[in-house]
Design a protein around this motif. Structure first.
Motif: not given
Length: 256
Positions: A145-164
């Motif tokens: 339940e906690r994981r699903a709640k936090l992953q709602k924010v992940l759904d708002l992100t733009r997938d970005t490659r790490t800088g290294g």
């Protein structure tokens, strides 16, 4: 001025590299030759300022090139299209941030905060840059339940490659190759464990993307302090929310 002298040295290195490419316009001369870099910046017209910023923030630039933190205050952490003149921004600017995993909790736990963030993303006021590191750390939360709640924010992100890219931590297809090993090592603070390695990759992504890091680590030697020493802008979750107009008073949620 010590800061101007430091920036002039870096600008000279950029100019030398840029001049090696016959097709690159010489845009940094007025800044590199000035005793007062800020004054020289403010004297440039809008088009020239945009060219300077684009040059300084080139993702494939050598490690010795100036970092976004050397730009005048008010330019850092925003899209190039937001910049108008003299370090000022058009309205509304887009705030761009990379999220540390611990920065997500307040965005869903504070009453009404998620709705404020979601609205800011949808309106173009905010861009959340997500990484495979954030995705993996949220996926590892055992409480469903906690994981699903936090992953709602992940759904708002733009997938970005790490800088290294670092063996044992990076996803091959979701990371950039970087020759700036000194900065990454400084962000790891001499540690090679996965936690410090992931922290370093997140912070270095901010350097490459020219944006801020959102983390709530406060203890000594924290990611926050290491990133600040590297010239990276760092925000707490509540500070980001405040920029978006969020206020919580005695259980009453208010936003502009």
């Amino acid at each position: 001025m010590r800061e101007s002298a430091k920036l002039r040295t870096r600008l000279a290195e950029v100019e030398e590299a840029a001049q090696a490419d016959a097709g690159r316009v010489n845009v940094l001369g007025p800044l590199g030759g000035s005793e007062d870099v800020r004054a020289a910046w403010e004297a440039l017209d809008t088009d020239r300022q945009r060219m300077v910023i684009e040059t300084l923030m080139t993702r494939d630039a050598p490690a010795s090139w100036p970092r976004y933190a050397d730009l005048p205050a008010g330019v850092r952490g925003h899209r190039l299209d937001d910049v108008s003149w003299g370090g000022q921004l058009t309205s509304p600017p887009m705030r761009r941030v990379v999220l540390d995993c611990n920065a997500v909790d307040p965005l869903v736990d504070l009453p009404g905060a998620f709705d404020v963030v979601k609205r800011a993303v949808e309106s173009g006021e905010l861009e959340l840059l997500g990484t495979h590191i954030l995705e993996e750390e949220l996926a590892a939360i055992p409480n469903v339940e906690r994981r699903a709640k936090l992953q709602k924010v992940l759904d708002l992100t733009r997938d970005t490659r790490t800088g290294g890219f670092l063996l044992g931590a990076s996803a091959l297809d979701r990371a950039r190759l970087s020759n700036d090993f000194a900065s990454i090592d400084a962000l790891r603070a001499g540690r090679t464990d996965l936690t410090h390695t992931n922290d370093a990759l997140l912070a270095h992504t901010c350097t490459v993307e020219g944006c801020a890091l959102v983390t709530n680590e406060e203890k000594g030697g924290s990611l926050r302090s290491r990133a600040l020493r590297q010239g990276i802008e760092v925000l707490r979750s509540r500070e980001l929310l405040a920029e978006l107009g969020y206020r919580a008073r005695a259980g009453v949620i208010d936003w502009r």
